[in-house]
Design a protein around this motif. Structure first.
Motif, PDB file in Angstrom:
ATOM      1  N   ASN A 146       0.718  -1.395  -0.053  1.00 37.71           N
ATOM      2  CA  ASN A 146       0.023  -0.024  -0.026  1.00 37.71           C
ATOM      3  C   ASN A 146       0.923   1.236  -0.095  1.00 37.71           C
ATOM      4  O   ASN A 146       0.404   2.210  -0.694  1.00 37.71           O
ATOM      5  CB  ASN A 146      -0.800  -0.015   1.170  1.00 37.71           C
ATOM      6  CG  ASN A 146      -2.256  -1.150   1.049  1.00 37.71           C
ATOM      7  OD1 ASN A 146      -2.504  -1.232  -0.022  1.00 37.71           O
ATOM      8  ND2 ASN A 146      -2.631  -1.503   2.343  1.00 37.71           N
ATOM      9  N   ARG A 147       1.889   1.255   0.658  1.00 38.45           N
ATOM     10  CA  ARG A 147       3.053   2.248   0.805  1.00 38.45           C
ATOM     11  C   ARG A 147       3.342   2.697  -0.559  1.00 38.45           C
ATOM     12  O   ARG A 147       3.363   3.820  -0.961  1.00 38.45           O
ATOM     13  CB  ARG A 147       4.168   2.120   1.690  1.00 38.45           C
ATOM     14  CG  ARG A 147       4.818   3.316   1.943  1.00 38.45           C
ATOM     15  CD  ARG A 147       6.074   2.826   2.830  1.00 38.45           C
ATOM     16  NE  ARG A 147       6.899   4.198   3.186  1.00 38.45           N
ATOM     17  CZ  ARG A 147       7.919   4.231   3.996  1.00 38.45           C
ATOM     18  NH1 ARG A 147       7.967   2.884   4.819  1.00 38.45           N
ATOM     19  NH2 ARG A 147       8.658   5.110   4.053  1.00 38.45           N
ATOM     20  N   HIS A 148       3.871   1.637  -1.404  1.00 40.29           N
ATOM     21  CA  HIS A 148       4.081   1.727  -2.797  1.00 40.29           C
ATOM     22  C   HIS A 148       2.997   2.506  -3.679  1.00 40.29           C
ATOM     23  O   HIS A 148       3.322   3.490  -4.476  1.00 40.29           O
ATOM     24  CB  HIS A 148       4.831   0.612  -3.443  1.00 40.29           C
ATOM     25  CG  HIS A 148       6.076   0.271  -3.128  1.00 40.29           C
ATOM     26  ND1 HIS A 148       6.416  -0.887  -2.289  1.00 40.29           N
ATOM     27  CD2 HIS A 148       7.324   0.897  -2.967  1.00 40.29           C
ATOM     28  CE1 HIS A 148       7.736  -0.981  -1.973  1.00 40.29           C
ATOM     29  NE2 HIS A 148       8.155   0.105  -2.294  1.00 40.29           N
ATOM     30  N   LYS A 149       1.820   2.084  -3.435  1.00 37.83           N
ATOM     31  CA  LYS A 149       0.730   2.489  -4.342  1.00 37.83           C
ATOM     32  C   LYS A 149       0.606   4.036  -3.942  1.00 37.83           C
ATOM     33  O   LYS A 149       0.284   4.907  -4.682  1.00 37.83           O
ATOM     34  CB  LYS A 149      -0.559   1.755  -3.971  1.00 37.83           C
ATOM     35  CG  LYS A 149      -0.667   0.372  -4.787  1.00 37.83           C
ATOM     36  CD  LYS A 149      -1.833  -0.305  -4.192  1.00 37.83           C
ATOM     37  CE  LYS A 149      -1.960  -1.727  -4.987  1.00 37.83           C
ATOM     38  NZ  LYS A 149      -2.833  -2.431  -4.290  1.00 37.83           N
ATOM     39  N   LEU A 150       0.819   4.322  -2.646  1.00 33.54           N
ATOM     40  CA  LEU A 150       0.622   5.752  -2.262  1.00 33.54           C
ATOM     41  C   LEU A 150       1.716   6.633  -2.928  1.00 33.54           C
ATOM     42  O   LEU A 150       1.392   7.646  -3.341  1.00 33.54           O
ATOM     43  CB  LEU A 150       0.541   5.988  -0.767  1.00 33.54           C
ATOM     44  CG  LEU A 150      -0.852   5.489  -0.199  1.00 33.54           C
ATOM     45  CD1 LEU A 150      -0.545   5.473   1.612  1.00 33.54           C
ATOM     46  CD2 LEU A 150      -1.977   6.422  -0.456  1.00 33.54           C
ATOM     47  N   ASN A 151       2.922   6.253  -2.928  1.00 37.09           N
ATOM     48  CA  ASN A 151       3.995   6.990  -3.477  1.00 37.09           C
ATOM     49  C   ASN A 151       3.703   7.266  -4.958  1.00 37.09           C
ATOM     50  O   ASN A 151       3.927   8.341  -5.598  1.00 37.09           O
ATOM     51  CB  ASN A 151       5.153   6.095  -3.266  1.00 37.09           C
ATOM     52  CG  ASN A 151       5.914   6.459  -2.211  1.00 37.09           C
ATOM     53  OD1 ASN A 151       5.472   7.230  -1.071  1.00 37.09           O
ATOM     54  ND2 ASN A 151       6.608   5.126  -1.732  1.00 37.09           N
ATOM     55  N   TYR A 152       3.207   6.128  -5.857  1.00 34.18           N
ATOM     56  CA  TYR A 152       3.020   6.145  -7.036  1.00 34.18           C
ATOM     57  C   TYR A 152       1.867   7.317  -7.276  1.00 34.18           C
ATOM     58  O   TYR A 152       1.965   8.162  -8.209  1.00 34.18           O
ATOM     59  CB  TYR A 152       2.672   4.997  -7.985  1.00 34.18           C
ATOM     60  CG  TYR A 152       3.740   4.054  -8.288  1.00 34.18           C
ATOM     61  CD1 TYR A 152       4.820   4.386  -9.147  1.00 34.18           C
ATOM     62  CD2 TYR A 152       3.693   2.916  -7.365  1.00 34.18           C
ATOM     63  CE1 TYR A 152       5.837   3.573  -9.381  1.00 34.18           C
ATOM     64  CE2 TYR A 152       4.855   1.976  -7.830  1.00 34.18           C
ATOM     65  CZ  TYR A 152       5.833   2.278  -8.701  1.00 34.18           C
ATOM     66  OH  TYR A 152       6.903   1.324  -8.878  1.00 34.18           O
ATOM     67  N   LEU A 153       0.885   7.110  -6.458  1.00 26.36           N
ATOM     68  CA  LEU A 153      -0.279   8.088  -6.740  1.00 26.36           C
ATOM     69  C   LEU A 153       0.053   9.589  -6.296  1.00 26.36           C
ATOM     70  O   LEU A 153      -0.296  10.373  -7.206  1.00 26.36           O
ATOM     71  CB  LEU A 153      -1.369   7.619  -5.694  1.00 26.36           C
ATOM     72  CG  LEU A 153      -2.637   8.473  -5.970  1.00 26.36           C
ATOM     73  CD1 LEU A 153      -3.506   8.318  -7.102  1.00 26.36           C
ATOM     74  CD2 LEU A 153      -3.745   8.209  -4.732  1.00 26.36           C
ATOM     75  N   ALA A 154       0.823   9.603  -5.311  1.00 29.47           N
ATOM     76  CA  ALA A 154       1.434  10.854  -5.165  1.00 29.47           C
ATOM     77  C   ALA A 154       2.429  11.611  -6.102  1.00 29.47           C
ATOM     78  O   ALA A 154       2.036  12.817  -6.536  1.00 29.47           O
ATOM     79  CB  ALA A 154       2.228  11.004  -3.617  1.00 29.47           C
ATOM     80  N   SER A 155       3.475  10.723  -6.741  1.00 36.43           N
ATOM     81  CA  SER A 155       4.008  11.128  -7.958  1.00 36.43           C
ATOM     82  C   SER A 155       3.124  11.409  -8.992  1.00 36.43           C
ATOM     83  O   SER A 155       3.403  12.593  -9.765  1.00 36.43           O
ATOM     84  CB  SER A 155       4.978  10.085  -8.241  1.00 36.43           C
ATOM     85  OG  SER A 155       5.733   9.538  -7.180  1.00 36.43           O
ATOM     86  N   PHE A 185       3.197  15.303 -10.883  1.00 44.26           N
ATOM     87  CA  PHE A 185       3.694  15.552 -12.311  1.00 44.26           C
ATOM     88  C   PHE A 185       2.200  16.036 -12.947  1.00 44.26           C
ATOM     89  O   PHE A 185       2.195  16.886 -13.784  1.00 44.26           O
ATOM     90  CB  PHE A 185       3.880  14.447 -13.077  1.00 44.26           C
ATOM     91  CG  PHE A 185       5.244  14.101 -12.452  1.00 44.26           C
ATOM     92  CD1 PHE A 185       6.436  14.761 -12.943  1.00 44.26           C
ATOM     93  CD2 PHE A 185       5.949  12.914 -11.897  1.00 44.26           C
ATOM     94  CE1 PHE A 185       7.822  14.475 -12.576  1.00 44.26           C
ATOM     95  CE2 PHE A 185       7.075  12.486 -11.570  1.00 44.26           C
ATOM     96  CZ  PHE A 185       7.968  13.133 -11.973  1.00 44.26           C
ATOM     97  N   ALA A 186       1.142  15.540 -12.544  1.00 47.36           N
ATOM     98  CA  ALA A 186      -0.239  15.993 -13.440  1.00 47.36           C
ATOM     99  C   ALA A 186      -0.485  17.600 -13.033  1.00 47.36           C
ATOM    100  O   ALA A 186      -0.643  18.330 -14.027  1.00 47.36           O
ATOM    101  CB  ALA A 186      -1.464  15.173 -12.934  1.00 47.36           C
ATOM    102  N   SER A 187      -0.295  17.904 -11.778  1.00 44.93           N
ATOM    103  CA  SER A 187      -0.527  19.314 -11.378  1.00 44.93           C
ATOM    104  C   SER A 187       0.525  20.057 -12.167  1.00 44.93           C
ATOM    105  O   SER A 187       0.078  21.205 -12.412  1.00 44.93           O
ATOM    106  CB  SER A 187      -0.388  19.454  -9.910  1.00 44.93           C
ATOM    107  OG  SER A 187       0.818  18.909  -9.415  1.00 44.93           O
ATOM    108  N   LEU A 188       1.947  19.634 -12.261  1.00 46.31           N
ATOM    109  CA  LEU A 188       2.926  20.625 -12.697  1.00 46.31           C
ATOM    110  C   LEU A 188       2.649  20.696 -14.072  1.00 46.31           C
ATOM    111  O   LEU A 188       2.819  21.653 -14.780  1.00 46.31           O
ATOM    112  CB  LEU A 188       4.139  20.175 -12.448  1.00 46.31           C
ATOM    113  CG  LEU A 188       4.817  20.239 -11.051  1.00 46.31           C
ATOM    114  CD1 LEU A 188       6.063  19.539 -10.846  1.00 46.31           C
ATOM    115  CD2 LEU A 188       4.950  21.552 -10.626  1.00 46.31           C
ATOM    116  N   GLY A 189       2.408  19.605 -14.853  1.00 45.53           N
ATOM    117  CA  GLY A 189       2.118  19.392 -16.420  1.00 45.53           C
ATOM    118  C   GLY A 189       1.069  20.242 -16.834  1.00 45.53           C
ATOM    119  O   GLY A 189       1.075  20.994 -17.838  1.00 45.53           O
TER     120      GLY A 189
END
Lengths: 167, 212
Positions: free
Chosen positions: A3-12, A16-20
């Motif tokens: 679950n921790r990895h999933k949260l990291n992917y989601l946060a990343s 990027f979406a917000s920056l792009g």
């Protein structure tokens, strides 16, 4: 994947979406600013008071009276408005013409007087007070008196030449 | 029909003054041939007054309004005095009411004065005897009054169209000028009728005015 990895992917992904798309998102907003700036409004009428609607307007700036600075057409009321370039002082020549009829008016414009112009406009009783006319805008009574003096001159000439010569 | 200052190039203004000078000289030469050249001056002065005032009187003709020019009537009655009368009348219209302009005084005199001389020759066609029929006089009076205005309008239109400056939308201007020709035709009919009425009146009360 934990679950921790999933949260990291989601946060990343969200980062990027917000920056792009940040510019595109900001472009949906609007910002309106304003400033008060003096403009010149001219009104063209025929001798009988009928407005010169849809007449051609050619404006010459003081620094180059040979090349038109702006072209346009009057509205249905014979009016045309424009904002002179603030850093050009001098006489702005405005030619209004329709089917061979029209006139040219020269409007003095001083950049240092812009502020005072705004103030004086605020003090004007109404916006229909025109500052100047291309041809002296006589009222009907003045015109009648002037015409009468002219006619009297012609009658006097006629009487002079028709007098009886004394023998 | 008065061209204001700044609407035609200087070459046209100079040419207008040159033609006006020549026609004025020719008219004076013709006037000098009269046995008493001063005799017609009172009449010419009164018609100059009428010409001067006519431009201030607007006759409503929807959707616009017109003012009489009276150059045909002046030509028929005044003869060669008419060109001088129109020149003087135009000068006073310019300086007092800004109808036309001083730089275009010459070309305006050409536009309105030369058709007056045309009207003079039309009206006095076959007028050397007193045997001309009344109806013939009226027809020629109408042709003089209306034809003179049509000729003036044609001269005005040609001068304006051939001198449209590049900063203007030429097609828009030409369309507006062609539209105004309709009102000139109506004005010509009115001036023709007015000339017939005045000539008929003078035929009754003072026919010698109408003889050469």
């Amino acid at each position: 994947m934990t679950n921790r990895h999933k949260l990291n992917y989601l946060a990343s992904f969200l980062l990027f979406a917000s920056l792009g798309f940040s510019r595109q998102v900001l472009a949906h907003g609007a910002n309106i600013v304003y400033q008060q700036t003096p403009a010149i409004e001219v009104k063209a009428t025929y001798d009988d008071g009928k407005p010169m609607s849809n007449a051609q307007v050619v404006i010459y700036a003081p620094d180059n009276p040979a090349i038109p600075w702006l072209k346009g057409k009057t509205n249905e009321e014979g009016k045309f408005s424009f904002i002179p370039q603030s850093n050009i002082s001098g006489n702005w020549d405005i030619k209004i013409r329709q089917s061979g009829h029209g006139d040219i008016i020269s409007i003095p414009w001083q950049t240092e007087n812009v502020a005072s112009t705004v103030e004086s406009r605020d003090n004007m009783p109404n916006s229909s007070n025109w500052l100047a006319s291309a041809n002296n805008n006589y009222n009907p009574i003045q015109k009648v008196v002037m015409a009468a003096t002219g006619v009297w001159g012609f009658i006097g000439t006629a009487l002079f030449f028709s007098r009886q010569k004394s023998s | 029909m008065h061209i204001p200052d700044g609407f035609v190039p200087p070459s046209i203004c100079i040419a207008g003054y040159a033609i006006t000078g020549g026609v004025t000289w020719y008219s004076l030469q013709q006037i000098k041939k009269d046995s008493n050249p001063q005799k017609k001056i009172p009449r010419a002065s009164l018609f100059t007054a009428a010409f001067f005032v006519a431009s201030l009187i607007h006759i409503p003709l929807p959707p616009a309004s017109i003012h009489l020019v009276l150059n045909g009537m002046m030509g028929a009655i005044l003869g060669y005095y008419s060109f001088l009368a129109i020149l003087i009348g135009l000068f006073f219209q310019t300086v007092m009411f800004q109808h036309g302009g001083l730089s275009t005084l010459g070309i305006n005199a050409v536009i309105m004065g030369i058709p007056a001389l045309f009207a003079y020759h039309i009206f006095h066609f076959n007028n050397r005897s007193n045997t001309r029929k009344k109806i013939w006089t009226q027809v020629l009076a109408f042709c003089a009054g209306a034809g003179s205005l049509i000729l003036s309008a044609t001269l005005f239109t040609v001068i304006i169209i051939t001198n449209i400056t590049s900063e203007l939308d030429a097609q828009t201007e030409i369309n507006a000028i062609y539209l105004s020709l309709i009102s000139y035709v109506i004005q010509a009919i009115i001036e023709g009728a007015f000339t017939v009425m005045l000539i008929s009146f003078l035929e009754q009360v003072k026919p010698e005015i109408l003889r050469q």
